[in-house]
Motif scaffolding. Structure first.
Motif, PDB file in Angstrom:
ATOM      1  N   UNK B 104      42.274  67.824  13.602  1.00 25.86           N
ATOM      2  CA  UNK B 104      42.307  67.814  15.060  1.00 25.86           C
ATOM      3  C   UNK B 104      40.920  67.880  15.686  1.00 25.86           C
ATOM      4  N   UNK B 105      40.843  67.436  16.905  1.00 25.97           N
ATOM      5  CA  UNK B 105      39.586  67.491  17.633  1.00 25.97           C
ATOM      6  C   UNK B 105      39.839  67.329  19.120  1.00 25.97           C
ATOM      7  N   UNK B 106      38.808  67.551  19.918  1.00 22.49           N
ATOM      8  CA  UNK B 106      38.931  67.383  21.359  1.00 22.49           C
ATOM      9  C   UNK B 106      38.006  66.260  21.791  1.00 22.49           C
ATOM     10  N   UNK B 131      49.398  60.712  18.572  1.00 20.93           N
ATOM     11  CA  UNK B 131      48.179  61.417  18.233  1.00 20.93           C
ATOM     12  C   UNK B 131      47.397  62.034  19.366  1.00 20.93           C
ATOM     13  N   UNK B 132      47.867  61.924  20.613  1.00 22.47           N
ATOM     14  CA  UNK B 132      47.092  62.472  21.715  1.00 22.47           C
ATOM     15  C   UNK B 132      47.906  63.468  22.520  1.00 22.47           C
ATOM     16  N   UNK B 133      47.209  64.445  23.114  1.00 22.61           N
ATOM     17  CA  UNK B 133      47.855  65.462  23.942  1.00 22.61           C
ATOM     18  C   UNK B 133      46.869  65.821  25.050  1.00 22.61           C
ATOM     19  N   UNK B 145      43.421  66.320  23.369  1.00 21.16           N
ATOM     20  CA  UNK B 145      43.425  66.858  22.018  1.00 21.16           C
ATOM     21  C   UNK B 145      44.008  65.787  21.108  1.00 21.16           C
ATOM     22  N   UNK B 146      43.288  65.452  20.044  1.00 23.43           N
ATOM     23  CA  UNK B 146      43.786  64.409  19.146  1.00 23.43           C
ATOM     24  C   UNK B 146      44.125  65.024  17.794  1.00 23.43           C
ATOM     25  N   UNK B 147      45.134  64.442  17.164  1.00 24.91           N
ATOM     26  CA  UNK B 147      45.636  64.985  15.908  1.00 24.91           C
ATOM     27  C   UNK B 147      44.750  64.563  14.742  1.00 24.91           C
TER      28      UNK B 147
END
Lengths: 92, 179, 101, 99
Positions: B104-106, B131-133, B145-147
Protein backbone atom coordinates in the motif's frame (compact mmCIF):
# COMPACT_ATOMS: atom_id res chain seq x y z
CA UNK A 1 -33.77 -23.12 -6.78
CA UNK A 2 -35.18 -23.14 -3.26
CA UNK A 3 -32.23 -25.23 -2.06
CA UNK A 4 -29.79 -22.79 -3.59
CA UNK A 5 -31.46 -19.82 -1.90
CA UNK A 6 -31.32 -21.32 1.56
CA UNK A 7 -27.80 -22.64 1.06
CA UNK A 8 -26.76 -19.17 0.00
CA UNK A 9 -28.46 -17.56 2.99
CA UNK A 10 -26.70 -20.00 5.32
CA UNK A 11 -23.36 -19.35 3.63
CA UNK A 12 -23.74 -15.59 3.96
CA UNK A 13 -24.76 -15.95 7.60
CA UNK A 14 -21.63 -17.99 8.32
CA UNK A 15 -19.64 -15.29 6.56
CA UNK A 16 -21.17 -12.75 8.86
CA UNK A 17 -20.36 -14.76 11.95
CA UNK A 18 -16.76 -15.06 10.73
CA UNK A 19 -16.63 -11.27 10.58
CA UNK A 20 -17.22 -11.27 14.36
CA UNK A 21 -13.57 -12.10 14.76
CA UNK A 22 -12.65 -8.62 13.58
CA UNK A 23 -15.08 -7.03 16.05
CA UNK A 24 -13.46 -8.93 18.88
CA UNK A 25 -9.88 -8.35 17.78
CA UNK A 26 -9.99 -4.69 16.79
CA UNK A 27 -7.33 -3.36 17.14
CA UNK A 28 -8.62 0.16 16.46
CA UNK A 29 -12.17 1.35 16.92
CA UNK A 30 -12.44 1.84 13.16
CA UNK A 31 -11.76 -1.85 12.57
CA UNK A 32 -14.66 -2.83 14.78
CA UNK A 33 -16.88 -0.35 13.00
CA UNK A 34 -15.83 -1.77 9.63
CA UNK A 35 -16.96 -5.18 10.77
CA UNK A 36 -20.34 -3.69 11.65
CA UNK A 37 -20.41 -2.27 8.12
CA UNK A 38 -19.72 -5.74 6.73
CA UNK A 39 -22.64 -7.01 8.81
CA UNK A 40 -24.87 -4.40 7.24
CA UNK A 41 -24.02 -5.27 3.63
CA UNK A 42 -24.09 -9.00 4.21
CA UNK A 43 -27.44 -8.94 5.96
CA UNK A 44 -28.88 -6.89 3.11
CA UNK A 45 -27.86 -9.73 0.82
CA UNK A 46 -29.27 -12.34 3.22
CA UNK A 47 -32.57 -10.46 3.39
CA UNK A 48 -32.85 -10.16 -0.38
CA UNK A 49 -32.17 -13.87 -0.83
CA UNK A 50 -34.65 -14.76 1.91
CA UNK A 51 -37.24 -12.45 0.36
CA UNK A 52 -37.04 -14.54 -2.78
CA UNK A 53 -36.87 -17.88 -0.98
CA UNK A 54 -39.72 -17.26 1.46
CA UNK A 55 -41.70 -15.34 -1.12
CA UNK A 56 -42.12 -12.28 1.08
CA UNK A 57 -41.81 -9.02 -0.79
CA UNK A 58 -41.90 -7.07 2.47
CA UNK A 59 -38.39 -8.28 3.30
CA UNK A 60 -37.01 -6.10 0.54
CA UNK A 61 -38.24 -3.07 2.46
CA UNK A 62 -36.42 -4.34 5.53
CA UNK A 63 -33.29 -4.64 3.39
CA UNK A 64 -33.76 -1.04 2.28
CA UNK A 65 -33.89 0.10 5.91
CA UNK A 66 -30.77 -1.92 6.70
CA UNK A 67 -28.90 -0.24 3.88
CA UNK A 68 -29.87 3.19 5.16
CA UNK A 69 -29.13 2.56 8.81
CA UNK A 70 -25.71 1.04 8.32
CA UNK A 71 -24.70 4.40 6.90
CA UNK A 72 -26.33 6.28 9.79
CA UNK A 73 -24.39 4.39 12.45
CA UNK A 74 -21.14 4.73 10.52
CA UNK A 75 -21.58 8.48 10.20
CA UNK A 76 -22.52 8.77 13.89
CA UNK A 77 -19.34 6.87 14.67
CA UNK A 78 -17.05 9.05 12.59
CA UNK A 79 -18.57 12.33 13.66
CA UNK A 80 -19.13 11.72 17.35
CA UNK A 81 -17.72 8.63 18.90
CA UNK A 82 -14.18 8.47 17.70
CA UNK A 83 -12.05 10.76 19.85
CA UNK A 84 -8.31 10.22 20.13
CA UNK A 85 -8.49 7.09 22.14
CA UNK A 86 -6.41 5.01 19.80
CA UNK A 87 -3.41 5.00 22.10
CA UNK A 88 -5.39 2.83 24.47
CA UNK A 89 -6.64 0.52 21.75
CA UNK A 90 -3.37 0.01 19.95
CA UNK A 91 -1.77 -1.54 22.98
CA UNK A 92 -4.32 -4.33 23.23
CA UNK B 1 -14.63 14.15 -25.29
CA UNK B 2 -17.02 15.97 -27.50
CA UNK B 3 -19.98 16.13 -25.19
CA UNK B 4 -19.59 19.37 -23.27
CA UNK B 5 -22.85 21.21 -23.52
CA UNK B 6 -22.03 24.49 -21.85
CA UNK B 7 -18.60 25.08 -20.40
CA UNK B 8 -17.83 26.76 -17.14
CA UNK B 9 -21.35 26.93 -15.77
CA UNK B 10 -20.39 26.64 -12.11
CA UNK B 11 -20.95 29.77 -10.09
CA UNK B 12 -23.25 31.37 -12.61
CA UNK B 13 -26.85 32.20 -11.83
CA UNK B 14 -29.51 30.00 -13.29
CA UNK B 15 -32.61 31.27 -15.00
CA UNK B 16 -36.09 30.32 -13.73
CA UNK B 17 -36.49 28.33 -16.94
CA UNK B 18 -33.61 26.12 -16.00
CA UNK B 19 -34.99 25.67 -12.50
CA UNK B 20 -38.30 24.58 -13.98
CA UNK B 21 -36.62 22.17 -16.37
CA UNK B 22 -34.49 20.45 -13.76
CA UNK B 23 -37.42 20.48 -11.31
CA UNK B 24 -39.59 18.61 -13.81
CA UNK B 25 -36.82 16.13 -14.51
CA UNK B 26 -36.29 15.45 -10.83
CA UNK B 27 -40.04 15.08 -10.25
CA UNK B 28 -40.11 12.39 -12.93
CA UNK B 29 -37.14 10.70 -11.28
CA UNK B 30 -38.80 10.77 -7.86
CA UNK B 31 -42.05 9.47 -9.34
CA UNK B 32 -40.14 6.56 -10.85
CA UNK B 33 -38.53 5.90 -7.48
CA UNK B 34 -41.90 5.96 -5.74
CA UNK B 35 -43.29 3.56 -8.30
CA UNK B 36 -40.50 1.05 -7.68
CA UNK B 37 -40.70 1.41 -3.91
CA UNK B 38 -44.43 0.75 -3.81
CA UNK B 39 -44.35 -2.05 -6.41
CA UNK B 40 -46.65 0.01 -8.62
CA UNK B 41 -49.70 -0.12 -6.31
CA UNK B 42 -52.26 2.39 -7.59
CA UNK B 43 -53.65 3.54 -4.19
CA UNK B 44 -50.22 4.64 -3.03
CA UNK B 45 -50.21 7.65 -5.35
CA UNK B 46 -52.61 9.45 -3.02
CA UNK B 47 -49.71 9.74 -0.60
CA UNK B 48 -47.10 9.62 -3.30
CA UNK B 49 -48.02 12.77 -5.20
CA UNK B 50 -47.52 15.19 -2.30
CA UNK B 51 -44.37 13.35 -1.27
CA UNK B 52 -42.93 13.67 -4.76
CA UNK B 53 -43.78 17.36 -4.91
CA UNK B 54 -42.16 17.98 -1.54
CA UNK B 55 -39.09 15.94 -2.46
CA UNK B 56 -38.69 17.89 -5.68
CA UNK B 57 -39.00 21.19 -3.86
CA UNK B 58 -36.48 20.13 -1.23
CA UNK B 59 -34.01 18.82 -3.80
CA UNK B 60 -34.13 21.99 -5.90
CA UNK B 61 -33.55 24.12 -2.80
CA UNK B 62 -30.75 21.95 -1.46
CA UNK B 63 -29.02 21.17 -4.74
CA UNK B 64 -29.38 23.88 -7.37
CA UNK B 65 -29.46 22.73 -10.98
CA UNK B 66 -26.14 21.86 -12.54
CA UNK B 67 -25.16 21.19 -16.11
CA UNK B 68 -24.82 17.55 -17.09
CA UNK B 69 -24.80 15.49 -20.19
CA UNK B 70 -26.91 12.44 -20.91
CA UNK B 71 -24.37 11.04 -23.33
CA UNK B 72 -21.64 11.31 -20.73
CA UNK B 73 -23.81 9.52 -18.18
CA UNK B 74 -24.79 6.75 -20.60
CA UNK B 75 -21.15 6.21 -21.48
CA UNK B 76 -20.13 6.25 -17.85
CA UNK B 77 -22.41 3.42 -16.67
CA UNK B 78 -20.79 0.51 -18.58
CA UNK B 79 -17.32 1.89 -17.83
CA UNK B 80 -18.12 2.06 -14.12
CA UNK B 81 -19.74 -1.38 -13.98
CA UNK B 82 -16.83 -2.99 -15.76
CA UNK B 83 -14.15 -1.25 -13.72
CA UNK B 84 -15.86 -1.91 -10.39
CA UNK B 85 -16.27 -5.59 -11.28
CA UNK B 86 -12.57 -5.63 -12.08
CA UNK B 87 -11.92 -3.90 -8.75
CA UNK B 88 -13.81 -6.62 -6.91
CA UNK B 89 -11.93 -9.36 -8.74
CA UNK B 90 -8.62 -7.62 -8.05
CA UNK B 91 -9.19 -7.25 -4.32
CA UNK B 92 -10.62 -10.77 -4.05
CA UNK B 93 -7.55 -12.19 -5.79
CA UNK B 94 -5.27 -10.41 -3.36
CA UNK B 95 -7.28 -11.49 -0.33
CA UNK B 96 -7.37 -15.12 -1.37
CA UNK B 97 -3.68 -15.54 -2.13
CA UNK B 98 -1.75 -16.89 0.85
CA UNK B 99 1.15 -14.50 0.21
CA UNK B 100 -1.11 -11.43 0.41
CA UNK B 101 0.42 -9.51 -2.54
CA UNK B 102 -0.15 -5.91 -1.50
CA UNK B 103 2.15 -2.94 -1.04
CA UNK B 104 0.00 0.00 0.00
CA UNK B 105 0.91 3.62 -0.44
CA UNK B 106 -0.52 7.12 -0.56
CA UNK B 107 -0.50 9.46 -3.50
CA UNK B 108 -1.81 12.93 -4.19
CA UNK B 109 -3.79 13.57 -7.31
CA UNK B 110 -4.04 17.16 -8.41
CA UNK B 111 -7.60 18.15 -9.30
CA UNK B 112 -8.54 19.29 -12.72
CA UNK B 113 -12.24 19.05 -11.91
CA UNK B 114 -13.97 22.11 -10.44
CA UNK B 115 -14.83 21.96 -6.72
CA UNK B 116 -18.28 20.94 -5.54
CA UNK B 117 -20.39 18.12 -6.86
CA UNK B 118 -17.95 16.87 -9.54
CA UNK B 119 -15.15 16.44 -7.01
CA UNK B 120 -17.37 14.71 -4.46
CA UNK B 121 -18.70 12.42 -7.17
CA UNK B 122 -15.22 11.53 -8.29
CA UNK B 123 -14.01 10.91 -4.71
CA UNK B 124 -16.84 8.43 -4.22
CA UNK B 125 -16.26 6.71 -7.55
CA UNK B 126 -12.53 6.36 -6.88
CA UNK B 127 -13.23 4.28 -3.76
CA UNK B 128 -15.12 1.72 -5.84
CA UNK B 129 -12.54 1.36 -8.60
CA UNK B 130 -9.69 -1.17 -8.59
CA UNK B 131 -6.94 -0.58 -6.08
CA UNK B 132 -7.83 2.97 -5.06
CA UNK B 133 -9.53 4.51 -2.02
CA UNK B 134 -10.05 8.23 -1.61
CA UNK B 135 -8.72 9.39 1.75
CA UNK B 136 -8.78 13.15 1.85
CA UNK B 137 -10.65 15.59 -0.33
CA UNK B 138 -8.39 18.61 -0.28
CA UNK B 139 -8.76 21.97 -2.00
CA UNK B 140 -6.37 21.18 -4.82
CA UNK B 141 -5.49 17.55 -4.28
CA UNK B 142 -7.29 14.27 -3.77
CA UNK B 143 -5.32 12.01 -1.49
CA UNK B 144 -5.67 8.44 -2.68
CA UNK B 145 -4.69 5.27 -0.86
CA UNK B 146 -3.58 2.60 -3.30
CA UNK B 147 -3.39 -1.12 -2.65
CA UNK B 148 -0.38 -1.69 -4.86
CA UNK B 149 1.79 1.33 -5.46
CA UNK B 150 3.78 -0.34 -8.22
CA UNK B 151 0.89 0.11 -10.62
CA UNK B 152 0.40 3.20 -12.73
CA UNK B 153 -2.53 4.87 -11.05
CA UNK B 154 -2.15 8.35 -12.44
CA UNK B 155 -3.26 7.44 -15.94
CA UNK B 156 -6.13 5.42 -14.49
CA UNK B 157 -7.26 8.36 -12.34
CA UNK B 158 -6.93 10.69 -15.31
CA UNK B 159 -9.21 8.42 -17.31
CA UNK B 160 -11.78 8.40 -14.52
CA UNK B 161 -11.59 12.15 -14.23
CA UNK B 162 -12.24 12.51 -17.96
CA UNK B 163 -15.33 10.33 -17.68
CA UNK B 164 -16.64 12.22 -14.67
CA UNK B 165 -16.03 15.51 -16.44
CA UNK B 166 -18.04 14.19 -19.38
CA UNK B 167 -21.03 13.54 -17.10
CA UNK B 168 -21.02 17.09 -15.84
CA UNK B 169 -20.40 18.50 -19.30
CA UNK B 170 -17.06 20.03 -18.36
CA UNK B 171 -14.04 20.09 -20.60
CA UNK B 172 -10.69 19.36 -18.99
CA UNK B 173 -7.26 20.26 -20.22
CA UNK B 174 -6.52 17.09 -22.19
CA UNK B 175 -3.12 16.28 -20.80
CA UNK B 176 -1.33 17.87 -17.91
CA UNK B 177 1.88 18.34 -19.87
CA UNK B 178 4.81 19.76 -17.93
CA UNK B 179 3.50 21.00 -14.61
CA UNK C 1 -38.02 -30.77 -0.03
CA UNK C 2 -35.99 -32.65 2.54
CA UNK C 3 -32.79 -30.68 1.89
CA UNK C 4 -34.66 -27.39 2.10
CA UNK C 5 -35.96 -28.10 5.61
CA UNK C 6 -32.50 -29.23 6.66
CA UNK C 7 -30.96 -26.01 5.36
CA UNK C 8 -33.63 -23.90 7.01
CA UNK C 9 -33.04 -25.71 10.24
CA UNK C 10 -29.27 -25.18 9.96
CA UNK C 11 -29.79 -21.47 9.23
CA UNK C 12 -32.03 -21.07 12.26
CA UNK C 13 -29.66 -22.94 14.56
CA UNK C 14 -26.64 -20.89 13.46
CA UNK C 15 -28.68 -17.70 13.83
CA UNK C 16 -29.92 -18.63 17.32
CA UNK C 17 -26.55 -19.64 18.67
CA UNK C 18 -24.77 -16.61 17.27
CA UNK C 19 -27.43 -14.40 18.85
CA UNK C 20 -26.77 -15.94 22.25
CA UNK C 21 -23.03 -15.75 21.72
CA UNK C 22 -23.07 -12.09 20.69
CA UNK C 23 -25.40 -11.19 23.55
CA UNK C 24 -23.02 -12.85 26.01
CA UNK C 25 -19.99 -11.08 24.52
CA UNK C 26 -21.75 -7.73 24.59
CA UNK C 27 -22.73 -8.14 28.23
CA UNK C 28 -19.30 -9.21 29.40
CA UNK C 29 -17.23 -6.83 27.28
CA UNK C 30 -15.03 -4.51 29.34
CA UNK C 31 -14.45 -2.16 26.45
CA UNK C 32 -17.57 -0.03 26.08
CA UNK C 33 -17.01 0.71 22.41
CA UNK C 34 -16.71 -2.96 21.63
CA UNK C 35 -19.91 -3.59 23.56
CA UNK C 36 -21.74 -1.03 21.41
CA UNK C 37 -20.54 -2.56 18.16
CA UNK C 38 -21.60 -5.95 19.47
CA UNK C 39 -24.99 -4.48 20.34
CA UNK C 40 -25.39 -3.19 16.79
CA UNK C 41 -24.43 -6.60 15.42
CA UNK C 42 -26.93 -8.17 17.80
CA UNK C 43 -29.67 -5.85 16.52
CA UNK C 44 -28.96 -6.81 12.91
CA UNK C 45 -29.05 -10.53 13.67
CA UNK C 46 -32.16 -10.10 15.80
CA UNK C 47 -33.88 -8.50 12.82
CA UNK C 48 -32.91 -11.54 10.76
CA UNK C 49 -34.40 -13.73 13.47
CA UNK C 50 -37.68 -11.82 13.31
CA UNK C 51 -37.64 -12.35 9.56
CA UNK C 52 -37.27 -16.09 10.05
CA UNK C 53 -40.17 -15.96 12.50
CA UNK C 54 -42.20 -14.50 9.66
CA UNK C 55 -42.64 -11.07 11.25
CA UNK C 56 -41.19 -8.59 8.74
CA UNK C 57 -42.89 -5.65 10.48
CA UNK C 58 -41.14 -6.38 13.76
CA UNK C 59 -37.90 -6.91 11.83
CA UNK C 60 -38.32 -3.46 10.31
CA UNK C 61 -38.79 -1.88 13.74
CA UNK C 62 -35.88 -3.85 15.19
CA UNK C 63 -33.56 -2.78 12.38
CA UNK C 64 -34.58 0.87 12.53
CA UNK C 65 -34.78 1.30 16.30
CA UNK C 66 -32.60 -1.49 17.65
CA UNK C 67 -29.59 -1.46 15.38
CA UNK C 68 -29.84 1.98 13.82
CA UNK C 69 -31.13 4.61 16.21
CA UNK C 70 -30.07 3.06 19.50
CA UNK C 71 -26.65 2.30 18.06
CA UNK C 72 -26.13 5.91 17.00
CA UNK C 73 -27.44 7.17 20.37
CA UNK C 74 -25.14 4.86 22.30
CA UNK C 75 -22.17 6.01 20.25
CA UNK C 76 -23.02 9.64 20.97
CA UNK C 77 -23.48 8.81 24.66
CA UNK C 78 -20.09 7.12 24.77
CA UNK C 79 -18.46 10.18 23.22
CA UNK C 80 -20.07 12.36 25.92
CA UNK C 81 -19.01 9.96 28.66
CA UNK C 82 -15.41 9.90 27.53
CA UNK C 83 -15.11 13.64 27.10
CA UNK C 84 -16.47 14.03 30.66
CA UNK C 85 -13.94 11.54 31.91
CA UNK C 86 -11.19 13.37 30.10
CA UNK C 87 -12.00 16.82 31.47
CA UNK C 88 -12.71 15.86 35.07
CA UNK C 89 -9.76 14.53 37.06
CA UNK C 90 -11.77 11.51 38.20
CA UNK C 91 -9.79 8.28 38.29
CA UNK C 92 -9.69 6.12 35.19
CA UNK C 93 -11.20 3.09 36.87
CA UNK C 94 -14.44 5.00 37.23
CA UNK C 95 -15.97 3.48 34.15
CA UNK C 96 -14.20 0.17 34.00
CA UNK C 97 -16.09 -1.67 36.78
CA UNK C 98 -19.41 -0.35 35.54
CA UNK C 99 -18.95 -2.21 32.31
CA UNK C 100 -19.43 -5.65 33.73
CA UNK C 101 -21.93 -5.37 36.49
CA UNK D 1 -34.20 -25.60 -14.69
CA UNK D 2 -34.50 -23.10 -17.48
CA UNK D 3 -31.42 -21.33 -18.90
CA UNK D 4 -32.38 -18.11 -17.12
CA UNK D 5 -32.57 -20.03 -13.84
CA UNK D 6 -29.12 -21.37 -14.48
CA UNK D 7 -27.69 -17.96 -15.24
CA UNK D 8 -29.22 -16.47 -12.14
CA UNK D 9 -27.84 -19.33 -10.04
CA UNK D 10 -24.38 -18.68 -11.46
CA UNK D 11 -24.67 -14.98 -10.64
CA UNK D 12 -25.82 -15.73 -7.09
CA UNK D 13 -22.96 -18.13 -6.43
CA UNK D 14 -20.43 -15.69 -7.90
CA UNK D 15 -21.86 -12.98 -5.62
CA UNK D 16 -21.48 -15.23 -2.59
CA UNK D 17 -17.85 -15.86 -3.58
CA UNK D 18 -17.20 -12.12 -3.54
CA UNK D 19 -18.74 -11.87 -0.08
CA UNK D 20 -16.37 -14.58 1.08
CA UNK D 21 -13.44 -12.68 -0.42
CA UNK D 22 -14.58 -9.49 1.32
CA UNK D 23 -14.76 -11.21 4.69
CA UNK D 24 -11.37 -12.84 4.16
CA UNK D 25 -9.93 -9.48 3.22
CA UNK D 26 -11.37 -7.91 6.35
CA UNK D 27 -9.81 -10.64 8.46
CA UNK D 28 -6.45 -10.87 6.72
CA UNK D 29 -5.48 -7.39 5.56
CA UNK D 30 -3.05 -5.60 7.86
CA UNK D 31 -4.50 -2.11 8.48
CA UNK D 32 -7.67 -0.04 8.36
CA UNK D 33 -7.07 1.35 4.90
CA UNK D 34 -6.47 -1.97 3.19
CA UNK D 35 -9.44 -3.49 5.00
CA UNK D 36 -11.58 -0.67 3.68
CA UNK D 37 -10.47 -1.61 0.16
CA UNK D 38 -11.58 -5.20 0.66
CA UNK D 39 -14.85 -4.28 2.30
CA UNK D 40 -16.12 -1.64 -0.14
CA UNK D 41 -15.09 -3.23 -3.39
CA UNK D 42 -15.66 -6.93 -2.81
CA UNK D 43 -18.93 -6.50 -0.93
CA UNK D 44 -20.41 -4.05 -3.40
CA UNK D 45 -19.57 -6.29 -6.32
CA UNK D 46 -20.92 -9.28 -4.39
CA UNK D 47 -24.17 -7.53 -3.62
CA UNK D 48 -24.37 -6.33 -7.22
CA UNK D 49 -24.11 -9.89 -8.53
CA UNK D 50 -26.65 -11.19 -5.99
CA UNK D 51 -29.01 -8.38 -6.98
CA UNK D 52 -28.52 -9.16 -10.67
CA UNK D 53 -29.23 -12.84 -10.04
CA UNK D 54 -32.38 -12.08 -8.06
CA UNK D 55 -33.60 -9.43 -10.47
CA UNK D 56 -33.74 -12.08 -13.18
CA UNK D 57 -36.25 -13.95 -11.02
CA UNK D 58 -38.30 -10.87 -10.07
CA UNK D 59 -42.01 -11.06 -10.86
CA UNK D 60 -42.36 -7.48 -12.05
CA UNK D 61 -40.35 -4.60 -13.41
CA UNK D 62 -40.98 -2.64 -10.24
CA UNK D 63 -39.57 -5.51 -8.19
CA UNK D 64 -36.37 -5.54 -10.22
CA UNK D 65 -36.22 -1.75 -9.96
CA UNK D 66 -36.42 -1.93 -6.19
CA UNK D 67 -33.51 -4.36 -6.10
CA UNK D 68 -31.49 -2.00 -8.26
CA UNK D 69 -32.41 0.91 -5.97
CA UNK D 70 -31.21 -1.02 -2.92
CA UNK D 71 -27.94 -1.77 -4.63
CA UNK D 72 -27.40 1.86 -5.61
CA UNK D 73 -28.14 2.93 -2.05
CA UNK D 74 -25.64 0.45 -0.62
CA UNK D 75 -23.11 1.56 -3.20
CA UNK D 76 -23.50 5.22 -2.30
CA UNK D 77 -23.47 4.54 1.43
CA UNK D 78 -20.49 2.19 1.15
CA UNK D 79 -18.39 4.62 -0.86
CA UNK D 80 -19.17 7.59 1.39
CA UNK D 81 -18.57 5.63 4.58
CA UNK D 82 -15.26 4.31 3.22
CA UNK D 83 -14.15 7.84 2.48
CA UNK D 84 -15.29 9.14 5.88
CA UNK D 85 -13.59 6.37 7.84
CA UNK D 86 -10.39 6.69 5.81
CA UNK D 87 -10.29 10.46 6.30
CA UNK D 88 -10.99 10.14 10.02
CA UNK D 89 -8.33 7.45 10.41
CA UNK D 90 -5.82 9.66 8.64
CA UNK D 91 -6.70 12.65 10.83
CA UNK D 92 -6.20 10.61 13.96
CA UNK D 93 -2.80 9.59 12.76
CA UNK D 94 -3.33 5.90 12.19
CA UNK D 95 -0.25 4.78 10.32
CA UNK D 96 -0.13 3.07 6.97
CA UNK D 97 1.02 -0.49 6.92
CA UNK D 98 4.04 -0.89 4.70
CA UNK D 99 5.68 -4.06 3.64
Amino acid sequence: MQILYFALALFLLLNLVAGMWRVLRGPTAADRMLAAQLFGTTSVAVLLVLAQAMNRGALRDVALVFALLAAVTAVAFVRRAWPDREAKHDTE
Amino acid sequence: MTVHTVVGRQGLEFTPREYLRSGCLRAVLFALMWWTLTDGVMDSWLVGTPVILFATLASVVLLPPFSWSLLGLVRFVPFFLWRSLYGGVDVARRALQPRLPISPGLLDYRWRLPPGLPQVFMANIVSLLPGTLSVELGANCLQVHVLDERKDFLSELEKVEQRVAAIFGISLPLSRGGE
Amino acid sequence: METVTLLQWAFDVVLGFSLLWIAWLALTSLDLFRAIVLFIAFGLLMALAWVRLDAPDVALAEAAIGAGLTGALLLAALARLESNNATKPTPEKDHQPEAHD
Amino acid sequence: MTPSDLLSAVLLIAGAAFFLAGTLGLLRFPDVYTRLHALTKADNVGLGLVVAGLAMQAESLAGAGKLLLIWLLVLLAGASVAHLVAAAARQRGIKLWRR
